[in-house]
Design a protein around this motif. Structure first.
Motif, PDB file in Angstrom:
ATOM      1  N   ALA A  57       0.844  -1.204   0.000  1.00 11.18           N
ATOM      2  CA  ALA A  57       0.000   0.000   0.000  1.00 11.18           C
ATOM      3  C   ALA A  57       0.876   1.251   0.000  1.00 11.18           C
ATOM      4  N   GLY A  58       1.956   1.221   0.758  1.00 11.75           N
ATOM      5  CA  GLY A  58       2.883   2.344   0.783  1.00 11.75           C
ATOM      6  C   GLY A  58       3.553   2.567  -0.560  1.00 11.75           C
ATOM      7  N   ALA A  59       3.907   1.481  -1.235  1.00  8.21           N
ATOM      8  CA  ALA A  59       4.503   1.608  -2.567  1.00  8.21           C
ATOM      9  C   ALA A  59       3.508   2.238  -3.531  1.00  8.21           C
ATOM     10  N   ALA A  60       2.253   1.802  -3.455  1.00  7.33           N
ATOM     11  CA  ALA A  60       1.218   2.390  -4.318  1.00  7.33           C
ATOM     12  C   ALA A  60       1.080   3.884  -4.034  1.00  7.33           C
ATOM     13  N   LEU A  64       1.736   6.904  -6.708  1.00  4.85           N
ATOM     14  CA  LEU A  64       0.726   7.924  -6.993  1.00  4.85           C
ATOM     15  C   LEU A  64       1.218   9.328  -6.660  1.00  4.85           C
ATOM     16  N   ALA A  65       1.835   9.483  -5.508  1.00  5.39           N
ATOM     17  CA  ALA A  65       2.282  10.803  -5.066  1.00  5.39           C
ATOM     18  C   ALA A  65       3.365  11.379  -5.980  1.00  5.39           C
ATOM     19  N   SER A  66       4.213  10.511  -6.514  1.00  6.97           N
ATOM     20  CA  SER A  66       5.337  10.989  -7.323  1.00  6.97           C
ATOM     21  C   SER A  66       5.059  10.982  -8.818  1.00  6.97           C
ATOM     22  N   GLY A  67       3.974  10.339  -9.238  1.00  7.50           N
ATOM     23  CA  GLY A  67       3.751  10.177 -10.674  1.00  7.50           C
ATOM     24  C   GLY A  67       4.838   9.315 -11.289  1.00  7.50           C
ATOM     25  N   ILE A  76      15.710   9.114  -8.757  1.00 11.93           N
ATOM     26  CA  ILE A  76      15.262  10.283  -7.994  1.00 11.93           C
ATOM     27  C   ILE A  76      13.754  10.503  -8.114  1.00 11.93           C
ATOM     28  N   ARG A  77      13.229  10.491  -9.335  1.00 12.61           N
ATOM     29  CA  ARG A  77      11.818  10.825  -9.538  1.00 12.61           C
ATOM     30  C   ARG A  77      10.854   9.691  -9.206  1.00 12.61           C
ATOM     31  N   ALA A  78      11.324   8.461  -9.213  1.00 10.28           N
ATOM     32  CA  ALA A  78      10.442   7.328  -8.910  1.00 10.28           C
ATOM     33  C   ALA A  78      10.978   6.494  -7.750  1.00 10.28           C
ATOM     34  N   GLY A  79      12.229   6.097  -7.825  1.00  8.42           N
ATOM     35  CA  GLY A  79      12.782   5.177  -6.830  1.00  8.42           C
ATOM     36  C   GLY A  79      12.717   5.694  -5.405  1.00  8.42           C
ATOM     37  N   VAL A  80      13.200   6.900  -5.194  1.00  9.38           N
ATOM     38  CA  VAL A  80      13.211   7.461  -3.834  1.00  9.38           C
ATOM     39  C   VAL A  80      11.788   7.649  -3.296  1.00  9.38           C
ATOM     40  N   PRO A  81      10.866   8.251  -4.067  1.00  4.36           N
ATOM     41  CA  PRO A  81       9.505   8.387  -3.528  1.00  4.36           C
ATOM     42  C   PRO A  81       8.811   7.049  -3.272  1.00  4.36           C
ATOM     43  N   VAL A  82       9.046   6.074  -4.153  1.00  8.19           N
ATOM     44  CA  VAL A  82       8.430   4.752  -3.938  1.00  8.19           C
ATOM     45  C   VAL A  82       9.028   4.104  -2.696  1.00  8.19           C
ATOM     46  N   TRP A  83      10.343   4.192  -2.538  1.00  2.67           N
ATOM     47  CA  TRP A  83      11.005   3.628  -1.360  1.00  2.67           C
ATOM     48  C   TRP A  83      10.486   4.281  -0.081  1.00  2.67           C
TER      49      TRP A  83
END
Length: 133
Positions: A57-60, A64-67, A76-83
């Motif tokens: 759920a956190g990954a989802a 969503l939050a980072s697009g 930077i744009r996906a990996g860090v926000p998903v992590w």
């Protein structure tokens, strides 16, 4: 009145987005499975899903939050926000559902999820950089 034209943000192909989302999903399941195995927990399949769901759920939320679908392989744009979404939302959901959230687990989860969710993105970025040379 002048209109400001901005370039649309390119979006990765659907196949890449699905592959990266699937990789994140599988790696979070692997994280949960390793943790359950290390603690000799019962119910291997259901138990892994019960352990993994807050992190999934956190990954989802991070996606969503980072697009993240715009550039899913970007560290930077996906990996860090998903992590960070996986970790923070996952721990909050665990706490809200009376699952264990203790400092040693938070530290291990922070490091393991970073290796899993950032690691393959870093490897692919490095491989792409080498190919360009």
């Amino acid at each position: 009145m002048s209109s400001l034209k901005t370039k649309p943000t390119p979006t990765a192909s659907a196949g890449i987005v699905l592959a990266v989302a699937a990789a994140d999903f599988v790696l979070i399941l692997v994280f949960a499975a390793i943790g359950r195995d290390a603690h000799h927990r019962e119910e291997p399949v259901l138990g892994v899903l019960l352990t993994a769901w807050p992190f999934l759920a956190g990954a989802a939320a991070g996606w969503l939050a980072s697009g993240a679908w715009r550039s899913p392989l970007s560290v930077i744009r996906a990996g860090v926000p998903v992590w960070l979404g996986t970790l923070v939302v996952g721990m909050l959901l665990r706490a809200l559902t009376n699952q264990t959230v203790v400092l040693p687990f938070v530290i291990v989860a922070t490091l393991a999820l970073a290796v899993f969710l950032l690691g393959y993105r870093l490897l692919l970025a490095g491989a792409a950089r080498l190919r360009r040379r």
